[in-house]
Every structure is written in structure tokens, then in C-alpha cells.
Design a protein around this motif. Structure first.
Motif, mmCIF file in Angstrom:
data_model
loop_
_atom_site.group_PDB
_atom_site.id
_atom_site.type_symbol
_atom_site.label_atom_id
_atom_site.label_comp_id
_atom_site.label_asym_id
_atom_site.label_seq_id
_atom_site.Cartn_x
_atom_site.Cartn_y
_atom_site.Cartn_z
ATOM 1 N N GLY A 4 0.599 -1.162 -0.084
ATOM 2 C CA GLY A 4 0.010 -0.055 0.445
ATOM 3 C C GLY A 4 0.933 1.090 -0.264
ATOM 4 O O GLY A 4 1.982 0.958 -0.654
ATOM 5 N N HIS A 5 0.336 2.449 0.151
ATOM 6 C CA HIS A 5 0.718 3.841 0.034
ATOM 7 C C HIS A 5 0.732 4.517 1.348
ATOM 8 O O HIS A 5 -0.404 4.782 1.945
ATOM 9 C CB HIS A 5 0.788 4.069 -1.054
ATOM 10 N N GLY A 6 1.889 4.824 2.163
ATOM 11 C CA GLY A 6 1.518 5.735 3.140
ATOM 12 C C GLY A 6 3.086 6.291 3.102
ATOM 13 O O GLY A 6 4.093 6.330 2.805
ATOM 14 N N LYS A 7 3.107 7.701 4.512
ATOM 15 C CA LYS A 7 3.845 8.459 4.498
ATOM 16 C C LYS A 7 4.200 8.720 6.464
ATOM 17 O O LYS A 7 2.995 8.181 6.779
ATOM 18 C CB LYS A 7 4.022 9.852 4.222
ATOM 19 N N VAL A 8 5.501 8.539 6.516
ATOM 20 C CA VAL A 8 5.589 8.586 7.727
ATOM 21 C C VAL A 8 5.730 10.481 8.009
ATOM 22 O O VAL A 8 6.342 11.367 7.703
ATOM 23 C CB VAL A 8 6.164 7.862 8.784
ATOM 24 N N THR A 9 5.545 11.664 8.961
ATOM 25 C CA THR A 9 5.852 12.762 9.838
ATOM 26 C C THR A 9 6.449 12.697 10.843
ATOM 27 O O THR A 9 5.446 12.135 11.673
ATOM 28 C CB THR A 9 4.848 13.698 9.112
ATOM 29 N N ILE A 10 7.636 12.966 10.396
ATOM 30 C CA ILE A 10 8.274 13.487 11.913
ATOM 31 C C ILE A 10 7.789 14.614 12.586
ATOM 32 O O ILE A 10 8.715 15.575 11.639
ATOM 33 C CB ILE A 10 9.275 11.676 11.948
ATOM 34 N N ARG A 11 7.927 15.592 13.711
ATOM 35 C CA ARG A 11 8.469 16.774 13.490
ATOM 36 C C ARG A 11 8.920 16.564 14.957
ATOM 37 O O ARG A 11 9.229 16.548 15.871
ATOM 38 C CB ARG A 11 6.729 17.029 14.459
#
Lengths: 256, 478
Positions: free
Chosen positions: B17-24
């Protein structure tokens, strides 16, 4: 009483009686001409034009055109195969044919023809038309997404069942199969045993609850491509046709 | 001018599948928060409305190409209810189980050998050029070959039961449309000894990896949680059917063997604005305490035993290593997954030995019902299919809770835990970012299914300041 005569399909002499159509004569001689709206129990309709051949250089529908003595008919040529392919592709583009979730898959004449003609991917832009499902009848369902307007149900109900349950409404791209009531199939006198129910070449008119009861491998076209039943009637012609699209269609089928 | 940064990993790799991760990151370079976003949407629940019910098992399996059998069978189980059949014929039940175990076997083998083994064999921050299945084939050719042949075997089991290796039609409302021929049975049985040996060896690889890296694994994306899965009413592990059981981090039952059809009484799905994937939780405990893990780790936590001998012996070892409590280590998913793979091949062996598998009593019929739920343990966890069917036989409403959805909160926790531990105050490298992906991969997420979306799962990394301005970006395809 007139005598039978000879004409030629792709150079092969074929016998015909006066009044016989090109398709009927070809059929009797073990030559398959692709078609969709034609059915042996029904009067010819000439609607789908997939049986287009050239008689003495002029194109015509083989299902309605009577054979003529000494005429020269072109059937299995590159040009005609391309025309037929385009006609079938247009049917796919016009309706909403999701073979992957259709219970008629493997037993569908439209799908089988697409395989045999070597249609691998869509060429024309799909219309994505909104079409209605009529599930009102207790035993029979109409899914107009899959209808190709072949009029087999219309003719079968009128001529075989004596009922006139089906007809057409609308013009051009708006043309739809209609039922002989205000809107719903349940208000007609259609019975599940009517010939009009099973004569649909695609999954547009189906018996409820049948679904996927026939396993993969036992479906109508799992064993041999469409048309091979006609061709096997003539061994000589069958071997002559071995190197045409038939073999390729079988290969495509396995990868489906 | 703030110096807060945001790191985005998109697209994620070696997951389905398709996804993303954001890290602040804050101005000191400390990780403030990390999230897994699932950014595609498919909407099966909507577009099957108005379709006849008997199409569902074949139509909805198109959600996915990895474990379509799970959707096929969950929908078929729901349709059994719609046609009023509560108990299948012995042949139908066994053919469906065989199909399901073939599915578990091939999907788990694919995940372990093709998607995860590069991390485990080469190290999380090894050279990305070889940290893939091609690299494994070069360095460990026999292992790569086994992975491929195990997957192939599972697919052949599926073909024998469903008619096709992918997207078959075997299960129909009230039963199946075919059973095995003698030839199919003999051919599949012939390869059992080798497949069983390989499955046992894969358990050993995953076990040894976990035990050798135990100190690391208890630091890496490890956290206590609730666990949910199906078990037989007597507590035995079962992937095809059972009652819903949930345990808390100490192993206490918090969902006491609820009939699967009552899932909506005990589970709630929460929607959050930044992801298409919902967040389910146990109604009684609420969204903050009620989230839970599903899948191999959770199934071994909720069950009391496995019915087949080799897998049961492996489970006992696993349970000891977990200290007799539900697992907390995300990395232990791999070991649990291979124990399930071993159990699947043992089940396949028994079914192939059973004459019912060639039987011809395939379908039952009953009184039509308006509503039904089908629940199954898919490779990635508990899968719910719920349908309401109108009097005219068309589907009015559907609700699907797919396995990966249940692991949404655990995966987000895993991502945040890894980000905070490994990315704080350091220069962010590809190897460190892969740590985040390794944590996600442990859950074997199928983001396609979870949002009913399509495609492979690539990963993008983006660093942004507080105003959302992109400072740096890295992309790669799967």
C-alpha cells in the motif's frame, strides 16, 4: 424448388440453399464468423455488426445477408478482424463491464470474443455511463451496466415466450433495455423459466442466487475459445485455422 | 522565526500500500511527535451498495492482491448468514479452511522472506542498495529460494480450492463451488514434508534473531498494549473461525469471548483528520485505553494453545521468551508470524489427509436474512465484514474493519517510539529513517486494504520547519 449453389468464403467453396444467410451457410460448413446478437433460435437482427464480412468487396452483416451463387466472401482477414475488434472494444467502452466481479465471467460471449479477438487492454475512452440495476423480480435481475443491446431478450420474449416483456427505450447512447411495465421487472409476466432469461450473451439478465456456483475450469469457455464448437464440426477447416487467433486467445485466457 | 522541523517519510517501502510518516522536531532537534498517515482512499463500502449479495465474496476480494482470500472468505462467511446457513457441510468448511491456510502460508512467507528479511539479515542501517530481496538472493540464495517456493506452495493450495491463484471464486454463499480432486490432493500432499521443514527452519531463524537481539528488541518499538483476536470457545488458536477475545497487557481477559457477529457492540471506529485509516478501540475502555494490537503477536497473546504439535511446541517457547505475558516487542511479530506459518502447514497436512476434502456435498441453503457479519483472522489480523441486504437481494450497507486498521494506533506508537529514541538530536540518515520503516514493517501493514486503496507502499522523507516550509526531502520507490 431451387437448386443449392456454391459460393466462396476466404477461398473455400461453401454450399448454400437459396435464401440462406452467409452466416448460416458458413455455420453448416464449419466456418465460424464472429457474432454477438445472432442466436440460432432467433430471427436475425443485424444489430451488433460483429459478423461483418465483405461480399464481392462490399461490407455487410453475415447474419442478415443472403448468400449468392459464386459470390466471394472475405471473412477471416486482417482488416475484418480489426473492424470486429474495434466493434467489440466499443461495446466495452460504452457499458460498465467489470469482468472481475461478474458471475458470467468465463461463460460470457462478449468476454470470450474479446479473448479470441486478442483484445488485451482498452483502446477507447470509457463512457462510465450511469446505468440501472433492476432487482425487483424475485428470481431474475437486470444489470444494465452489462447490456450490449443485442435484443436477444426482446426477440426471445416476443417470438419464443410469446410475452413481449422486453423492449428498447431511448436513442443513441441513451438506449436501454426496458421492460413492459412502468419501471420494474416484477410488474411484468416474466417467469424464470422463460427463454428470454437464459439467452442473454452477457451478464445483463441473470437468475438470482446462481452467482459463482460454477467453478473456474468448468465454465463455458474455460476449455476452448468461443467459436471452436462451430469449427470442430469441420476437421479440415479446423486444422487450417490453427494458426489464427484461436491459439492466442487460449493463451490469454490462462493468464486472466 | 521558529526552527521546528518536520521529517516526512514518503513513500514507505517494503509494505503493501501507500503511506507516509511525518516526524516533527522542535528547535532543539528533539522529536515532538510522529505519525503514520495513510493517504489513499478506495471506498469499497460505498460502491458495492446496490450490487447483488452473491457478488460480494468475489467483488470485495479485489480490495487487495496480497491476501484477497481473507476478504473472499470473510465476505463468504457473512453471506452464509445472509442465505441462512449457520453450519457448512464438512467438505465446504474444510475446503475453505484449506484455502485460508494456503493464504496464511503464502502471505506470511512473502512478508518474512521478501519484505522483512533484508532488515533482519543485513541490519536496519546496512547499505540500502543491497537491503532488499535481490540482496538476500545474492547473499542467502537458499533462503531466498525457500521463500519463493513456500509462497508458490501456498498459492497452489489457493488455486486448488479457489480455482485461481489470485482472485478465485471458490467460496459461495452457503458453501463452496468445488472440492479437491484426488490428483490435486496427492500432488499437494507430496510437497508437505519439505514445506514443513522450511517452515520450522523459518521459525528458528525468527526465534534466534529475537533471542540474540532481545535487549535491542525490548528497546525498539516495544510497548505494552491490549491484544485482540479470534479463538475457539475453548481458547485454542484458530485462524478461520471463533469468538472474539481481547486481553490486556497482563493477559487478563478484557473481552470475554464475544460472538463475532456482535463486534459492533464492543468495538468503535474513530476518525482522525490526518489519515484515511480509522482508529478502532474497545468501546468499554474508550479511545485512550481501548486501542489494541491484532495479528500474529496478538493471536499468540489471546490463545491458550495451538492445536497442531510443532506449532504448539514453538508457541510454548515463544510464551516463555515473552515472560508468560502478552508480547510487547514489535519485532516479536516476526517470530509469532513464523509460528503461525508452521501451524498453517500442519493444518494443511491434516486437511489433505482428510477424505472430506474430496467430498461432493458442497452447499447448504436456509432462510434469507437481512443482515450478517463475517469475521476471520487474516494474515495481518482480525478482519470484519458486515452487510445489510435489502429484500431485493442487493446490498444496502457494508462495513469493513480490516486488520491493518486495528493496528493503526500500535503502528503510530511504534513510529513515535522509534523516532524519539533513535532520531532525537542526531543527523538524520537513511539508515535511521529505515528504523522507522522497520517498526511499521513488523506489523506487515496492508495500507491498500486499510483504506481500501491501491498500490505498493513507497516511502518519502521530508524535513520541514514549523511554518511547513520544506527544508529537505528524500524519496524512493519500492
Amino acid at each position: 424448388m431451387s437448386e443449392s449453389f456454391t459460393f466462396y468464403i476466404d477461398g473455400v467453396p461453401v454450399e448454400a440453399a437459396p435464401g440462406m444467410t452467409i452466416l448460416d451457410a458458413a455455420q453448416a460448413a464449419g466456418i465460424w464468423i464472429p457474432r454477438l446478437c445472432w442466436h440460432e433460435e432467433l430471427e436475425p437482427f443485424g444489430g451488433c455488426r460483429v459478423c461483418t464480412v465483405k461480399m464481392n468487396g462490399r461490407s455487410c452483416a453475415a447474419c442478415t445477408q443472403p448468400a449468392e451463387p459464386e459470390s466471394v466472401v472475405e471473412n477471416d482477414s486482417v482488416a475484418l478482424r480489426e473492424w470486429r475488434k474495434a466493434l467489440v472494444e466499443l461495446l466495452f467502452a460504452e457499458g460498465n463491464h467489470f469482468c472481475m466481479a461478474c458471475e458470467k465471467s468465463g461463460s460470457c460471449e462478449l468476454q470470450a470474443l474479446a479473448y479470441r479477438l486478442g483484445i488485451a487492454a482498452p483502446r477507447f475512452e470509457h463512457r462510465w455511463q450511469a446505468r440501472e440495476v433492476d432487482a425487483s423480480h424475485a428470481d431474475v435481475l437486470i444489470d444494465r451496466n452489462r447490456c450490449i443491446l443485442c435484443a436477444r431478450c426482446v426477440r426471445a420474449s416476443r417470438d419464443l415466450d410469446g410475452k413481449n416483456v422486453f423492449g428498447f427505450t431511448g436513442r443513441g447512447p441513451e438506449r436501454r433495455v426496458a421492460v413492459n411495465s412502468d419501471a420494474r421487472l416484477r410488474d411484468t409476466d416474466l417467469d424464470v423459466s422463460d427463454r428470454a432469461v437464459d439467452i442473454c450473451p452477457v451478464g445483463a439478465i441473470i437468475r438470482k442466487g446462481v452467482g459463482f456456483t460454477v467453478p473456474i475450469g468448468a465454465r463455458r469457455y474455460d476449455g476452448a475459445p468461443i467459436g471452436s464448437d462451430v469449427e470442430s464440426a469441420n476437421d479440415e477447416l479446423e486444422s487450417a485455422n490453427e494458426h489464427t487467433e484461436g491459439g492466442a486467445a487460449a493463451t490469454v485466457r490462462q493468464e486472466e | 522565526m521558529s526552527t521546528t522541523r518536520r521529517v516526512v517519510i514518503e513513500p514507505l517501502t517494503r509494505v503493501e500500500g501507500h503511506g507516509k510518516v511525518t516526524i516533527r522536531l522542535d528547535s532543539a532537534g528533539e522529536v515532538e511527535s510522529a505519525r503514520l498517515h495513510v493517504v489513499e482512499f478506495r471506498g469499497f463500502e460505498r460502491f458495492i451498495q446496490g450490487r447483488p449479495y452473491w457478488e460480494m465474496p468475489v467483488a470485495v476480494q479485489r480490495l487487495c492482491g496480497i491476501c484477497p482470500v481473507s476478504h473472499h472468505l470473510a465476505a463468504a462467511k457473512a453471506m452464509d448468514g445472509i442465505v441462512g446457513v449457520d453450519e457448512l457441510t464438512p467438505t465446504a468448511e474444510k475446503v475453505r479452511r484449506l484455502m485460508h491456510y494456503g493464504q496464511i502460508f503464502q502471505s506470511h512467507a512473502l512478508h518474512f522472506f521478501h519484505l522483512s528479511s533484508p532488515d533482519l539479515l543485513f541490519g536496519f542501517d546496512s547499505d540500502p542498495a543491497t537491503r532488499n530481496v535481490i540482496g538476500v538472493a545474492g547473499a542467502f540464495p537458499e533462503l531466498a529460494r525457500q521463500g519463493i517456493l513456500m509462497r508458490k506452495y501456498g498459492q497452489e493450495v489457493i488455486q486448488a480450492t479457489a480455482g485461481k491463484k489470485v482472485h478465485g471464486t471458490g467460496a459461495i454463499p452457503g458453501g463452496v463451488n468445488r472440492s479437491l480432486t484426488s490428483a490435486e490432493r496427492v500432488e499437494l500432499a507430496a510437497d508437505i514434508p519439505r514445506q514443513k521443514r522450511w517452515a520450522a527452519e523459518a521459525v528458528a531463524i525468527a526465534r534466534d534473531y529475537t533471542l540474540e537481539n532481545l535487549a535491542f528488541a525490548t528497546e525498539f518499538a516495544a510497548f505494552p498494549s491490549n491484544h485482540l483476536g479470534l479463538v475457539r470457545p475453548d481458547g485454542t488458536f484458530d485462524l478461520y473461525d471463533g469468538v472474539l477475545r481481547a486481553v490486556d497487557e497482563s493477559g487478563e481477559k478484557i473481552l470475554n469471548d464475544v460472538e463475532a457477529g456482535r463486534y459492533a457492540d464492543v468495538l468503535v471506529e474513530e476518525v482522525r483528520p490526518w489519515s484515511y485509516m480509522k482508529f478502532p478501540f474497545l468501546r468499554e475502555l474508550g479511545p485512550h485505553k481501548g486501542w489494541y494490537r491484532v495479528g500474529p503477536l496478538a493471536r499468540l497473546a489471546v490463545c491458550e494453545r495451538i492445536a497442531t504439535p510443532e506449532a504448539e511446541a514453538a508457541r510454548v517457547q515463544f510464551d516463555e521468551a515473552m515472560g508468560g505475558r502478552p508480547g510487547t516487542m514489535s519485532l516479536a511479530y516476526h517470530w509469532a508470524r513464523m509460528i503461525e506459518t508452521l501451524s498453517a502447514i500442519e493444518e494443511i497436512e491434516q486437511l489433505l489427509d482428510d477424505p472430506d476434502i474430496e467430498g461432493d456435498d458442497l452447499v447448504r441453503k436456509g432462510e434469507r436474512r437481512p443482515e450478517s457479519v463475517g469475521v476471520i483472522e487474516a494474515p495481518r489480523g482480525t478482519l470484519f465484514h458486515h452487510y445489510v441486504v435489502a429484500d431485493d437481494d442487493t446490498v444496502m450497507r457494508a462495513n469493513l474493519i480490516v486488520s491493518t486498521t486495528s493496528n493503526n494506533e500500535p503502528m503510530n506508537r511504534a513510529v513515535e517510539s522509534v523516532a524519539k529514541k533513535f532520531l532525537t538530536g542526531t543527523e538524520i540518515t537513511e539508515g535511521l529513517l529505515n528504523h522507522v520503516e522497520v517498526a511499521i514493517r513488523a506489523y506487515d501493514p496492508c495500507l491498500s486494504c486499510a483504506t481500501h486503496a491501491l498500490g505498493k507502499m513507497p516511502l518519502v522523507i521530508e524535513i520541514q520547519d514549523a511554518g511547513g516550509r520544506t527544508l529537505a526531502e528524500g524519496k524512493r520507490n519500492s
